[in-house]
Design a protein around this motif. Structure first.
Motif, PDB file in Angstrom:
ATOM      1  N   SER A 163       1.035  -1.303   0.080  1.00  0.00           N
ATOM      2  CA  SER A 163      -0.018   0.034   0.006  1.00  0.00           C
ATOM      3  C   SER A 163       0.737   1.159   0.013  1.00  0.00           C
ATOM      4  N   SER A 169      -5.259   0.738  -2.489  1.00  0.00           N
ATOM      5  CA  SER A 169      -6.065   1.129  -0.734  1.00  0.00           C
ATOM      6  C   SER A 169      -7.213   0.295  -0.690  1.00  0.00           C
ATOM      7  N   ALA A 192      -5.030  -4.087   6.327  1.00  0.00           N
ATOM      8  CA  ALA A 192      -5.803  -3.103   5.985  1.00  0.00           C
ATOM      9  C   ALA A 192      -6.138  -1.929   7.015  1.00  0.00           C
ATOM     10  N   ILE A 197      -6.683   1.556   5.179  1.00  0.00           N
ATOM     11  CA  ILE A 197      -7.180   1.463   3.861  1.00  0.00           C
ATOM     12  C   ILE A 197      -8.401   0.554   3.962  1.00  0.00           C
TER      13      ILE A 197
END
Length: 385
Positions: A163, A169, A192, A197
């Motif tokens: 990322s 994302s 994440a 994200i």
């Protein structure tokens, strides 16, 4: 009766015969029996079969030189083909018929987890399993010993790296609905969240599934940019090849240590080019300038004819670790002296490229996280955390 037994035991120790007092599970005066509940013909045979070949080669060399404190190592391997009924039959045979002292490099998260109660009731150590689940050594247990980092931490590190390097994302996952797959899916979700994200969706698959067009079409339609994979080696290759055939060239596929295999990098036509993996070791090819690595590769090629795969790397690394522990335990080998011996290990493993350090309440050899990518047909180490 207890007094008589205690008197006899004390007398034998005084005469220097303490090594025969543990006449229990898998240890005799001349032999140490270790067993492996292994995938030799199923979806992870690309790891299991070469791991056992490299292990046996190392143990044979040790045995030819006189063994360990006068005992030879006997390796008993049973093929469970990554199927639970076979694995349970093999477990019972290894423990109750073969009387193993160590369960060595047992394959797969679900099969390891299902074995713990029986192994620990017999004081049998589960040593260097071929599983990256954190539960192989966490929470701490006297009889569980893991070599390297876990799947969830690996995927989290991979999501963080990709990322930040690419700006991706939206995270998704494709996984087998087993403990192994759930660990990687969890890593994708937590990875994440940790970098702010979005985790979008996932698809689940069967171990023998071969057609991934529908699943990939769904993930592409959902806008997935990073896709964490928890599949067999052949399945992972099929997914990567199918994505390219569908023209989905900008997706960033990410595997954990279960995908870190030489065969994945060597697929003809560049079909796996660009694949990321976060694992507990780096590929051998990039470390051939290490004389000890080069010497082992030559030794392996002489016997087996091929360059050692990642499975062979893991087998050779685990075999050396086990021999070091058995040597440190001394002649008076039992579950307690073995535990103390493993907890004393602190050495550089040239084959895996890691410093291996154990200790009391710490049964994980290395927590290094190495992110690699397939570039021009080889795994290239990008960063080590």
């Amino acid at each position: 009766m207890k007094l008589i037994k205690g008197t006899i035991s004390g007398f034998l120790v005084s005469l220097g015969f303490s090594g025969i007092l543990y006449a229990g599970q898998g240890v005799s005066d001349t032999e140490i029996v270790i067993g492996s509940n292994q995938d030799m013909s199923g979806p992870f045979a690309a790891f299991g079969a070469p791991a056992m070949g490299a292990s046996k080669q190392y143990f044979d060399k040790v045995n030819a030189a006189g063994g360990i404190h006068g005992r030879t190592i006997k390796l008993v391997v049973e093929d469970m083909s990554y199927q639970m009924p076979k694995a349970q039959q093999n477990l019972n045979k290894l423990v109750n018929a073969d009387k193993i002292f160590i369960m060595y490099q047992q394959m797969g998260t679900p099969f390891n987890l299902a074995s713990f109660d029986l192994l620990e009731s017999k004081e049998i150590a589960n040593f260097a399993p071929l599983s990256g689940s954190a539960r192989m050594a966490t929470p701490y247990n006297d009889y569980r010993y893991a070599s390297t980092s876990d799947y969830t931490a690996e995927i989290m590190a991979g999501v963080d790296y990709i990322s930040k390097e690419t700006g991706a994302s939206k995270v998704c996952s494709m996984y087998l609905p087993t403990d192994f797959g759930k660990d990687i899916m969890t890593g994708a979700k937590e990875g994440a969240a940790s970098v702010g994200i979005t985790y979008v969706t996932e698809t689940t698959h069967k171990p023998d599934e071969e057609d991934f067009v529908g699943a990939l079409s769904k993930l592409k339609g959902e806008g997935c940019e990073i896709i964490a994979l928890a599949l067999g080696v052949r399945q992972a290759i099929t997914v990567l090849a199918t994505a390219k055939k569908l023209g989905w060239m900008d997706a960033k596929f990410l595997g954990a240590s279960a995908s870190m295999h030489t065969a994945v990098a060597k697929v003809p036509g560049g079909l796996t080019e660009g694949f990321y993996v976060a694992s507990g070791w780096s590929d051998l090819i990039a470390r051939m300038d290490d004389p000890k690595v080069a010497a082992w590769v030559a030794e392996y090629q002489k016997e087996f004819g091929d360059f050692p795969s990642t499975g062979a790397l893991l087998g050779r690394s685990a075999a050396e670790m086990l021999v070091k522990a058995l040597e440190a335990a001394g002649r008076d080998l039992n579950p307690q002296s073995f535990q103390k011996a493993v907890e004393s290990l602190d050495y550089y493993d040239h084959i895996s490229g890691n410093q291996m350090t154990f200790g009391p309440n710490d049964h994980i050899g290395s927590n290094d996280l190495i992110i690699s990518q397939i570039i021009e047909g080889n795994w290239k180490e990008l960063v080590r955390k």
